[in-house]
Design a protein around this motif. Structure first.
Motif, PDB file in Angstrom:
ATOM      1  N   ILE A 151       7.346 -73.198  99.848  1.00  0.00           N
ATOM      2  CA  ILE A 151       8.080 -74.266  99.176  1.00  0.00           C
ATOM      3  C   ILE A 151       9.569 -74.100  99.465  1.00  0.00           C
ATOM      4  O   ILE A 151      10.122 -73.013  99.267  1.00  0.00           O
ATOM      5  CB  ILE A 151       7.851 -74.239  97.649  1.00  0.00           C
ATOM      6  CG1 ILE A 151       6.357 -74.140  97.321  1.00  0.00           C
ATOM      7  CG2 ILE A 151       8.491 -75.445  96.986  1.00  0.00           C
ATOM      8  CD1 ILE A 151       5.531 -75.284  97.816  1.00  0.00           C
ATOM      9  N   ARG A 152      10.189 -75.155  99.947  1.00  0.00           N
ATOM     10  CA  ARG A 152      11.626 -75.117 100.211  1.00  0.00           C
ATOM     11  C   ARG A 152      12.269 -76.341  99.561  1.00  0.00           C
ATOM     12  O   ARG A 152      11.871 -77.476  99.826  1.00  0.00           O
ATOM     13  CB  ARG A 152      11.884 -75.127 101.721  1.00  0.00           C
ATOM     14  CG  ARG A 152      13.358 -74.896 102.095  1.00  0.00           C
ATOM     15  CD  ARG A 152      13.573 -75.095 103.590  1.00  0.00           C
ATOM     16  NE  ARG A 152      12.745 -74.208 104.384  1.00  0.00           N
ATOM     17  CZ  ARG A 152      13.078 -72.961 104.734  1.00  0.00           C
ATOM     18  NH1 ARG A 152      14.251 -72.478 104.346  1.00  0.00           N
ATOM     19  NH2 ARG A 152      12.273 -72.218 105.459  1.00  0.00           N
ATOM     20  N   ASN A 153      13.248 -76.084  98.684  1.00  0.00           N
ATOM     21  CA  ASN A 153      13.946 -77.167  97.981  1.00  0.00           C
ATOM     22  C   ASN A 153      12.969 -78.089  97.240  1.00  0.00           C
ATOM     23  O   ASN A 153      13.123 -79.315  97.246  1.00  0.00           O
ATOM     24  CB  ASN A 153      14.793 -77.981  98.959  1.00  0.00           C
ATOM     25  CG  ASN A 153      15.894 -77.154  99.592  1.00  0.00           C
ATOM     26  OD1 ASN A 153      16.472 -76.269  98.950  1.00  0.00           O
ATOM     27  ND2 ASN A 153      16.189 -77.412 100.863  1.00  0.00           N
ATOM     28  N   GLY A 154      11.965 -77.476  96.611  1.00  0.00           N
ATOM     29  CA  GLY A 154      11.041 -78.245  95.789  1.00  0.00           C
ATOM     30  C   GLY A 154       9.969 -79.000  96.543  1.00  0.00           C
ATOM     31  O   GLY A 154       9.190 -79.746  95.939  1.00  0.00           O
ATOM     32  N   LYS A 155       9.910 -78.829  97.859  1.00  0.00           N
ATOM     33  CA  LYS A 155       8.898 -79.516  98.654  1.00  0.00           C
ATOM     34  C   LYS A 155       8.163 -78.524  99.546  1.00  0.00           C
ATOM     35  O   LYS A 155       8.690 -77.459  99.872  1.00  0.00           O
ATOM     36  CB  LYS A 155       9.548 -80.603  99.515  1.00  0.00           C
ATOM     37  CG  LYS A 155      10.210 -81.715  98.716  1.00  0.00           C
ATOM     38  CD  LYS A 155      10.810 -82.768  99.648  1.00  0.00           C
ATOM     39  CE  LYS A 155      11.448 -83.893  98.849  1.00  0.00           C
ATOM     40  NZ  LYS A 155      12.048 -84.932  99.725  1.00  0.00           N
ATOM     41  N   ILE A 156       6.929 -78.879  99.932  1.00  0.00           N
ATOM     42  CA  ILE A 156       6.164 -78.014 100.825  1.00  0.00           C
ATOM     43  C   ILE A 156       6.806 -78.037 102.210  1.00  0.00           C
ATOM     44  O   ILE A 156       6.881 -79.084 102.858  1.00  0.00           O
ATOM     45  CB  ILE A 156       4.692 -78.466 100.916  1.00  0.00           C
ATOM     46  CG1 ILE A 156       4.019 -78.346  99.544  1.00  0.00           C
ATOM     47  CG2 ILE A 156       3.943 -77.629 101.941  1.00  0.00           C
ATOM     48  CD1 ILE A 156       2.593 -78.833  99.520  1.00  0.00           C
TER      49      ILE A 156
END
Length: 337
Positions: A151-156
């Protein structure tokens, strides 16, 4: 399992009642020749030459049993020390005595035991960092399949399956393979409960017995002083017992939630045995109460509540709380080994 070597051959001990041989963590022999066997989810077994005696959880608040024995040793004075995940214990001949860790003990062997309970990795600036591959780790730990999502910045950012979901059939792990979530399901349960608080259906700080219908949390001297609240149950501060739940085989008859709360399954009855709000103690039993509370208020099954309030809004269409898993979805799940 447990084997004894006489210099020529290994002799396997008969299976010990209550000891899952996969949980054997360490074996230690005292100067007097007594054998101790540490099991990661059971406790410590002492072998007197004929039988094994289990010395398990003697003080529930220290969790010596469920959180596992990691190391043991005999100091220069003949005192036996045991390192559990829950802390350092001394054996007095009959039971374990918790020893508060207030600085390093004088005995260097005990220091060594304490060091075993700490992470042993240290990186010094400029030193090369040892690395290993996922394939190597899976092989060493005998893990046939792994699913990873970053997860990066709230997204997959990326997701991928590695290895096999089922060894016998050769079915591969994919990004859609389901795994048993175990206690990772607790934050999801908490999120679902908090949406009900947000909608005014539940109150974080009222007595949970006011809205429990199918079952009531038995009152006692502790709850007379401080009723149990949802806030306390969510944060493991309600004083409830039943640290962990062992689960059930797929072909076993499953008890109802009320049966589990009353101890009619394979765990103790869920009760309050310390003053609510006075201390933190992990409790699976507390989350069973939360599930029953949500069902009683919403008037529908718990898996349906979580699906409507968490999974569907989050787009988690492959996740479910339904147990046992429906036959039609078995091919989507990883086999346990």
């Amino acid at each position: 399992g447990v084997c004894r070597y006489d210099g020529k051959a290994f002799t396997r001990f008969p299976k010990v009642k209550g000891l899952d041989e996969n949980d054997i963590y360490t074996i230690y022999e005292t100067k007097a020749g007594t054998i101790w066997i540490g099991a990661s989810r059971v406790g410590a077994y002492r072998y007197d030459g004929k039988t094994f005696t289990l010395f398990s959880e003697t003080n529930r608040k220290h969790w010596t049993r469920n959180f596992g024995l990691q190391a043991m040793l005999e100091d220069s004075k003949g005192t036996l020390w045991f390192g559990f995940s829950g802390g350092l214990f001394r054996f007095n001949g009959k039971s374990f005595v918790n020893v508060p860790y207030l600085g390093k003990p004088a005995d260097r062997n005990v220091n060594a035991l304490l060091e075993k309970l700490q992470p042993n990795m240290m990186v010094v600036d400029g030193d090369p960092i040892e690395t290993t591959t996922l394939d190597e780790l899976m092989r060493v730990h005998h893990v046939p399949g792994v699913s990873i999502a970053v997860i990066r910045n709230g997204k997959i950012d990326w997701a991928r399956g590695f290895g096999l979901a089922d060894v016998e059939t050769g079915r591969a792990v994919t990004t859609q393979t389901m795994f048993q979530a175990a206690s990772i399901s607790k934050p999801v349960a908490a999120a679902a409960a908090l949406t009900m608080v947000q909608d005014g259906l539940l109150d974080l700080d009222e007595d949970v017995n006011l809205k429990l219908k199918s079952w009531k949390l038995p009152t006692n001297g502790f709850t007379d002083q401080q009723p149990v609240t949802l806030r306390q149950l969510l944060s493991h501060t309600a004083g409830t017992n039943v640290l962990g739940l062992p689960g059930y085989a797929r072909d076993a008859k499953l008890p109802s939630t009320v049966d589990i709360l009353e101890g009619r399954g394979n765990s103790d009855p869920v009760r309050v045995d310390s003053l609510p709000g006075s201390n933190w103690r992990y409790s699976d039993g507390g989350y069973v109460i939360i599930g029953q509370l949500m069902e009683d208020v919403a008037g529908k099954p718990y898996p349906e509540i979580v699906r409507e309030r968490v999974f569907d809004p989050a787009g988690m269409t492959h996740s479910t709380y339904v147990q046992p898993l429906p036959l039609a979805r078995e091919s989507e799940a990883a086999t346990g080994y």
